[in-house]
Structures are given as structure tokens and as C-alpha cells.
Design a protein around this motif. Structure first.
Motif, PDB file in Angstrom:
ATOM      1  N   VAL A  40      16.658   0.493  -2.680  1.00  0.00           N
ATOM      2  CA  VAL A  40      15.896   1.220  -3.702  1.00  0.00           C
ATOM      3  C   VAL A  40      14.785   0.302  -4.209  1.00  0.00           C
ATOM      4  O   VAL A  40      15.046  -0.708  -4.856  1.00  0.00           O
ATOM      5  CB  VAL A  40      16.820   1.645  -4.863  1.00  0.00           C
ATOM      6  N   CYS A  41      13.544   0.660  -3.877  1.00  0.00           N
ATOM      7  CA  CYS A  41      12.374  -0.158  -4.207  1.00  0.00           C
ATOM      8  C   CYS A  41      11.705   0.414  -5.451  1.00  0.00           C
ATOM      9  O   CYS A  41      11.718   1.637  -5.663  1.00  0.00           O
ATOM     10  CB  CYS A  41      11.415  -0.119  -3.020  1.00  0.00           C
ATOM     11  N   HIS A  42      11.074  -0.463  -6.250  1.00  0.00           N
ATOM     12  CA  HIS A  42      10.368   0.067  -7.429  1.00  0.00           C
ATOM     13  C   HIS A  42       9.246   1.024  -7.008  1.00  0.00           C
ATOM     14  O   HIS A  42       8.841   1.885  -7.788  1.00  0.00           O
ATOM     15  CB  HIS A  42       9.847  -1.077  -8.315  1.00  0.00           C
ATOM     16  N   SER A  43       8.751   0.880  -5.790  1.00  0.00           N
ATOM     17  CA  SER A  43       7.734   1.823  -5.292  1.00  0.00           C
ATOM     18  C   SER A  43       8.292   3.246  -5.237  1.00  0.00           C
ATOM     19  O   SER A  43       7.535   4.216  -5.383  1.00  0.00           O
ATOM     20  CB  SER A  43       7.269   1.414  -3.897  1.00  0.00           C
ATOM     21  N   ASP A  44       9.599   3.388  -5.017  1.00  0.00           N
ATOM     22  CA  ASP A  44      10.208   4.733  -5.035  1.00  0.00           C
ATOM     23  C   ASP A  44       9.996   5.352  -6.421  1.00  0.00           C
ATOM     24  O   ASP A  44       9.645   6.527  -6.550  1.00  0.00           O
ATOM     25  CB  ASP A  44      11.714   4.658  -4.740  1.00  0.00           C
ATOM     26  N   GLY A  62      12.677   6.281  -0.076  1.00  0.00           N
ATOM     27  CA  GLY A  62      13.507   5.326   0.664  1.00  0.00           C
ATOM     28  C   GLY A  62      12.802   4.747   1.872  1.00  0.00           C
ATOM     29  O   GLY A  62      12.564   5.450   2.855  1.00  0.00           O
ATOM     30  N   HIS A  63      12.469   3.423   1.805  1.00  0.00           N
ATOM     31  CA  HIS A  63      11.830   2.783   2.956  1.00  0.00           C
ATOM     32  C   HIS A  63      12.436   1.408   3.256  1.00  0.00           C
ATOM     33  O   HIS A  63      11.743   0.517   3.728  1.00  0.00           O
ATOM     34  CB  HIS A  63      10.299   2.754   2.810  1.00  0.00           C
ATOM     35  N   GLU A  64      13.723   1.293   2.952  1.00  0.00           N
ATOM     36  CA  GLU A  64      14.461   0.075   3.345  1.00  0.00           C
ATOM     37  C   GLU A  64      15.720   0.565   4.053  1.00  0.00           C
ATOM     38  O   GLU A  64      16.805   0.594   3.479  1.00  0.00           O
ATOM     39  CB  GLU A  64      14.814  -0.751   2.098  1.00  0.00           C
ATOM     40  N   GLY A  88      11.113   0.429   8.075  1.00  0.00           N
ATOM     41  CA  GLY A  88      10.507  -0.013   6.831  1.00  0.00           C
ATOM     42  C   GLY A  88       9.559   1.022   6.256  1.00  0.00           C
ATOM     43  O   GLY A  88       9.874   2.208   6.199  1.00  0.00           O
ATOM     44  N   CYS A  89       8.365   0.559   5.837  1.00  0.00           N
ATOM     45  CA  CYS A  89       7.496   1.397   5.010  1.00  0.00           C
ATOM     46  C   CYS A  89       6.632   2.382   5.774  1.00  0.00           C
ATOM     47  O   CYS A  89       6.009   3.246   5.168  1.00  0.00           O
ATOM     48  CB  CYS A  89       6.602   0.501   4.154  1.00  0.00           C
ATOM     49  N   PHE A  90       6.534   2.251   7.110  1.00  0.00           N
ATOM     50  CA  PHE A  90       5.769   3.264   7.856  1.00  0.00           C
ATOM     51  C   PHE A  90       6.456   3.547   9.184  1.00  0.00           C
ATOM     52  O   PHE A  90       7.194   2.712   9.709  1.00  0.00           O
ATOM     53  CB  PHE A  90       4.299   2.848   8.044  1.00  0.00           C
ATOM     54  N   LEU A 158      13.578  -4.936   4.727  1.00  0.00           N
ATOM     55  CA  LEU A 158      12.576  -4.057   5.349  1.00  0.00           C
ATOM     56  C   LEU A 158      11.371  -3.754   4.468  1.00  0.00           C
ATOM     57  O   LEU A 158      10.332  -3.347   4.949  1.00  0.00           O
ATOM     58  CB  LEU A 158      13.238  -2.737   5.791  1.00  0.00           C
ATOM     59  N   CYS A 159      11.516  -3.949   3.139  1.00  0.00           N
ATOM     60  CA  CYS A 159      10.318  -3.882   2.289  1.00  0.00           C
ATOM     61  C   CYS A 159      10.224  -5.138   1.421  1.00  0.00           C
ATOM     62  O   CYS A 159       9.275  -5.903   1.541  1.00  0.00           O
ATOM     63  CB  CYS A 159      10.273  -2.626   1.413  1.00  0.00           C
ATOM     64  N   ALA A 160      11.214  -5.382   0.568  1.00  0.00           N
ATOM     65  CA  ALA A 160      11.134  -6.552  -0.325  1.00  0.00           C
ATOM     66  C   ALA A 160      10.994  -7.846   0.480  1.00  0.00           C
ATOM     67  O   ALA A 160      10.249  -8.754   0.085  1.00  0.00           O
ATOM     68  CB  ALA A 160      12.367  -6.613  -1.222  1.00  0.00           C
TER      69      ALA A 160
HETATM   70 ZN    ZN Z   1       9.110  -0.962  -1.109  1.00  0.00          ZN
END
Ligand code: ZN
Ligand code: NAP
Ligand code: ZN
Length: 349
Positions: A40-44, A62-64, A88-90, A158-160
Motif C-alpha cells: 500500500v503506497c501513499h500514491s494509492d 495497488g502497484h507493489e 510495479g508501477c506500469f 516494486l515501488c518504494a
Molecule cells: Zn508507489
């Protein structure tokens, strides 16, 4: 189409709730992944709240993403059924432009297909992220997860992980550098671990006094509370490199003044509001201010291999999907230790 249980934000700022999406049948080069964990990323949160504007709903964030390969297309060479894989993110890009050829697909001239809150390259099909039980992605955009990494704790890489690894590499973080990490959340705690593994002397700059012991356990050599202007005095002129991960608007000038002459501060945090810049904080000691956006596929694979070699994973609090709205509230209050990860099995119940 593959019916897929998910959790979605139905509208801007609305709580996330159960939802169902369709995934495509895997094509020749596609991998169908049974999702096990999603960070869970803050970008979510920024996107569910439309803090960057332009969000589309319903949104499955969700991108992790980490999971097990369930099925592969007949042209797939990189994965076998049963392998552990990451997204990951894309999930796609044009593959032809200068950026795609250079391996920085996140800047694709045609706009990459971001994992959620975007579209596939057909520009019609909305993308949906990892708060769901399965995902179908072209193998070029799927990462190999080195064996030996705990899966729930590896998801945030995968993101952080890549978002902090990439600027540390770009700005040549090396043994003996004094590195300041601003904000000890998901990105910040990965920055501490990775910079320490690169040999840097790391100091955490945090607004949360209770995080000091953790900062040292994660590998920081120093901890500085940055609650008021006076707290910055003893940090003046100290760091070669500062990685700023703060998710909310803040006074960037105070942090710029913690740099040595010619030092660089890299913003990776993405507050939705503008932040005033004082020219003197930049000019007087030739400070440099930069930004950094995630990382390409090849560099993400390099980061995963680096983390495996250094036994680095995220410190996670694993939650069932039913606790996602509560997790968002806690992250907004900086109450995160240090990444929430959804156990996707909870979505299958
Ligand atoms: Zn992220
Ligand atoms: P997070 O886990 O919520 O951590 C953010 C941390 O920032 C908090 O734990 C807190 O640390 C600090 N903070 C929060 N509000 C603050 C305030 N008002 N003043 C000072 N410090 C504050 O968030 P994250 O997932 O690490 O993401 C951080 C930011 O990076 C978000 O904006 C996210 O969208 C962005 N991001 C960017 C990229 C990229 O490609 N550049 C990729 C992923 C995420 P302390 O308690 O230590 O003060
Ligand atoms: Zn491209």
C-alpha cells in the motif's frame, strides 16, 4: 474475460469496497499472475483522493504486486508456471520511443500504461491494480523475484524500493557519503536500508520522535527531529545528498539548507500542493534540487537483485483487504511501520 474479485474506490474520496473486474485472457506474451501480496503506497491514497487531479473511478489501486505465475502465453520465455513474479508501477509502454529504448519506460513519449488509474496502450481499456486476485501483464513488464526474499516483505520493493534505489544510484551514493532521509514511512525506510547498504552514513529527519529507535535498527547512524525551525540549525551544511519522501506540503527550504555546498536534494515525495522555493536556499551554496520518478524495468530488476544480495526487504504490517480504509487513515497520520501489505488471500474469502 477472467472475472476477478477486487477492492475499488467507487468515487473520489469514497471508502474502498468490494468490486469485480475483468482481466483479459492471456495473449502469446502475457503472464497470468495469481496475486499473493500487494503493498500500500501513499500514491494509492493521493490518487483515490484525486490529489494529483485527473483520477478516474472506479479505481482499483495497488502497484507493489507479488504473485505466482498461473498461466503463460505460448511465446513467453522469461517465466514458467509456478514462478514468483512481480509487477510495479506500469504494465506497458510504446517500446519504440527514445525513453523506452533507454530503459526509462516510465517517461514513454506515448505515456506508459500505468498499473492503475490509467489505460492500456489502446488508450481505451482502463488499468486496474493489485488490490485484486489476479493480473495479466506482458512478460517484458514483469519482474523476476529472486529466491530467498520473504514474499510479503518483498512486495514494497516494486515501488518504494525502486523509487529510492534509483536516485541513490543516479546521484552516486557511495561509501562515506552523508545522506539525509526525510520522512520515515514506506519510501523513507527503504531509502535508509538501501543507502546504508551502499555504505553511506545515513541520518533520518523525521517529525515522529517515536521512530528514533526504529531508524537506528533499520540502519541509520543518526536521527534528527524536525518539528520546528530551530531543529534545523545543527543540521546546516551537513549532507552530500538528501532524499525527501514527505507526502504532504512542507518547507523544502529548511531541508535544502542541510546540504553541503554543491550537494543535491532529490524530491521523491509528491504532495498535491505547490511548495515555495527560496532562491537563496538553492543559490548561495550551489545546492541542486532534483526530482525522481520510480525507475525503468531493467533498473527495477537490478534493484531486486541488489536487495537479494544485501538481504533487504521492507518492514511490513500485513493486513487483510478489509482493513484497507483504516490503513489509509493511519498512513495519513504517519502511523506506519513501515509499509502496509495486503494479504490477497483475504479477498478470496
Ligand atoms: Zn508507489
Ligand atoms: P508514507 O509511508 O505515508 O510516508 C510518508 C512520511 O512522510 C510519513 O511517515 C512522515 O514521516 C512524513 N510526513 C507525512 N506528513 C508530513 C508532514 N506534514 N510534514 C513532515 N513530514 C511528513 O508515504 P510513502 O508511501 O513513503 O510515499 C511518500 C511520498 O512519495 C508520497 O507523496 C508518494 O505519493 C510519493 N511517491 C513517489 C514516487 C515517485 O516515483 N517519485 C513513488 C512512490 C511514492 P515521519 O513520521 O518520519 O515524519
Ligand atoms: Zn515509449
Amino acid at each position: 474475460m477472467l472475472k476477478t474479485p477486487a477492492y475499488a474506490a467507487p468515487a473520489v474520496r469514497a471508502p474502498l469496497a468490494p468490486f469485480s473486474i475483468d482481466r483479459r485472457e492471456p495473449g502469446s506474451y502475457d503472464v497470468l499472475i495469481d496475486i499473493l501480496f500487494c503493498g500500500v503506497c501513499h500514491s494509492d491514497i493521493h490518487q483515490v483522493r484525486d490529489e494529483w487531479t485527473g483520477s478516474t473511478f472506479p479505481m482499483v489501486p495497488g502497484h507493489e504486486i507479488i504473485g505466482r505465475v498461473k498461466r503463460i502465453g505460448d511465446g513467453v520465455g522469461k517465466f514458467n508456471v509456478g514462478d514468483i513474479a512481480g509487477v510495479g508501477c506500469f504494465v506497458d509502454s510504446c517500446r519504440e520511443c527514445e525513453y523506452c529504448r533507454r530503459g526509462v519506460e516510465q517517461f514513454c513519449d506515448k505515456t506508459a500504461a500505468f498499473t492503475y488509474n490509467g489505460t492500456e496502450m489502446d488508450r481505451k481499456t482502463p488499468t486496474h491494480g493489485g488490490y485484486s486476485t489476479q493480473i495479466v501483464v506482458d512478460e517484458r513488464y514483469v519482474l523476476r523475484i529472486p529466491s530467498g526474499l520473504a514474499l510479503a516483505a518483498a512486495a514494497p520493493l516494486l515501488c518504494a524500493g525502486i523509487t529510492t534505489y534509483s536516485p541513490l544510484r543516479e546521484w552516486k551514493c557511495t561509501k562515506g557519503d552523508r545522506v539525509g532521509v526525510v520522512g520515515l514511512g514506506g519510501l523513507g525506510h527503504m531509502a535508509v536500508k538501501i543507502a546504508a547498504a551502499m555504505g553511506a552514513e545515513v541520518t533520518v529527519l523525521s517529525t515522529s520522535p517515536a521512530k528514533e529507535n526504529d531508524a537506528r535498527r533499520l540502519g541509520a547512524h543518526g536521527f534528527a527531529l524536525t518539528k520546528s525551525a530551530g531543529d534545523f540549525e545543527k543540521l546546516a551544511g551537513r549532507f552530500h545528498l538528501v532524499i525527501d519522501t514527505i507526502s504532504a506540503p512542507h518547507d523544502v527550504n529548511s531541508y535544502l539548507l542541510t546540504l553541503r555546498a554543491l550537494g543535491t536534494m532529490v524530491l521523491v515525495g509528491l504532495p498535491g500542493e505547490p511548495m515555495p522555493l527560496a532562491a537563496a536556499a538553492l543559490v548561495m551554496a550551489s545546492h541542486r534540487l532534483a526530482g525522481s520518478s520510480i525507475g525503468g524495468i531493467a533498473e527495477t530488476q537490478e534493484m531486486l537483485d541488489f536487495c537479494a544480495a544485501h538481504k533487504i526487504v521492507s518492514d511490513v504490517e500485513v493486513i487483510p483487504i478489509q482493513k484497507i480504509n483504516e490503513a489509509y487513515e493511519r498512513m495519513i497520520k504517519s502511523d506506519v511501520k513501515y509499509r502496509f501489505v495486503i494479504d490477497v488471500a483475504s479477498l478470496k474469502k
